[in-house]
Design an enzyme around this catalytic site. Structure first.
Site, PDB file in Angstrom:
ATOM      1  N   THR A 137      -0.771  -6.126 -10.882  1.00 46.59           N
ATOM      2  CA  THR A 137       0.135  -5.955 -10.391  1.00 46.59           C
ATOM      3  C   THR A 137      -0.186  -4.861  -9.154  1.00 46.59           C
ATOM      4  OG1 THR A 137      -0.077  -3.134 -11.464  1.00 46.59           O
ATOM      5  CG2 THR A 137       1.341  -5.908 -12.713  1.00 46.59           C
ATOM      6  N   ASP A 138       0.914  -4.637  -7.957  1.00 44.89           N
ATOM      7  CA  ASP A 138      -0.507  -3.269  -7.412  1.00 44.89           C
ATOM      8  C   ASP A 138       0.656  -2.559  -7.568  1.00 44.89           C
ATOM      9  OD1 ASP A 138       2.778  -3.644  -7.109  1.00 44.89           O
ATOM     10  OD2 ASP A 138       2.747  -4.291  -4.793  1.00 44.89           O
TER      11      ASP A 138
END
Length: 132
Positions: free
Chosen positions: A15-16
């Site tokens: 994920t970011d």
């Protein structure tokens, strides 16, 4: 056509900063779907390579519908589009644990001889499994 599904939990590293799966990770989910699709036929990707075949991706198309997020359980459904020849094509759906469609995708791969890197027909043992 033959289909398979596998569920995985989104890992933090995928994920970011917003906790959303980075778009570049989706091809890895598709690869997981393909490898497990083969395994469901009783074929190991490693064994296929040992017999002289490789399957590079020649095209990929992904349509992002909704974001997948950290710690979410997602299901990757992999569908064989048609009986393979020199090319094998798959369609995919990625859904959240509550059934929301997160992404759809399509890939084309080519069967190549691992030594010459030249196109070859789908191995007969894969076709036999599909006919069974």
């Amino acid at each position: 056509m033959h289909s398979h599904e596998i569920s995985i939990r989104v890992r933090y590293g995928e994920t970011d900063q917003m906790g959303v799966v980075y778009h570049g990770n989706y091809p890895q989910y598709l690869e997981l779907g393909r490898v497990e699709w083969l395994r469901s036929l009783g074929i190991s990707y490693a064994e296929m390579e040992e017999t002289g075949y490789i399957l590079p991706v020649t095209s990929i198309r992904i349509h992002y519908k909704k974001p997948a997020v950290y710690d979410q359980l997602i299901t990757i459904r992999t569908h064989l589009r048609n009986i393979p020849t020199v090319r094998i094509s798959f369609d995919y759906e990625i859904e959240s644990e509550n059934g929301e469609l997160l992404a759809t995708a399509h890939t084309d791969l080519a069967f190549l001889n691992s030594q010459t890197r030249r196109p070859v027909r789908c191995p007969e043992y894969i076709l036999d499994k599909l006919r069974a």
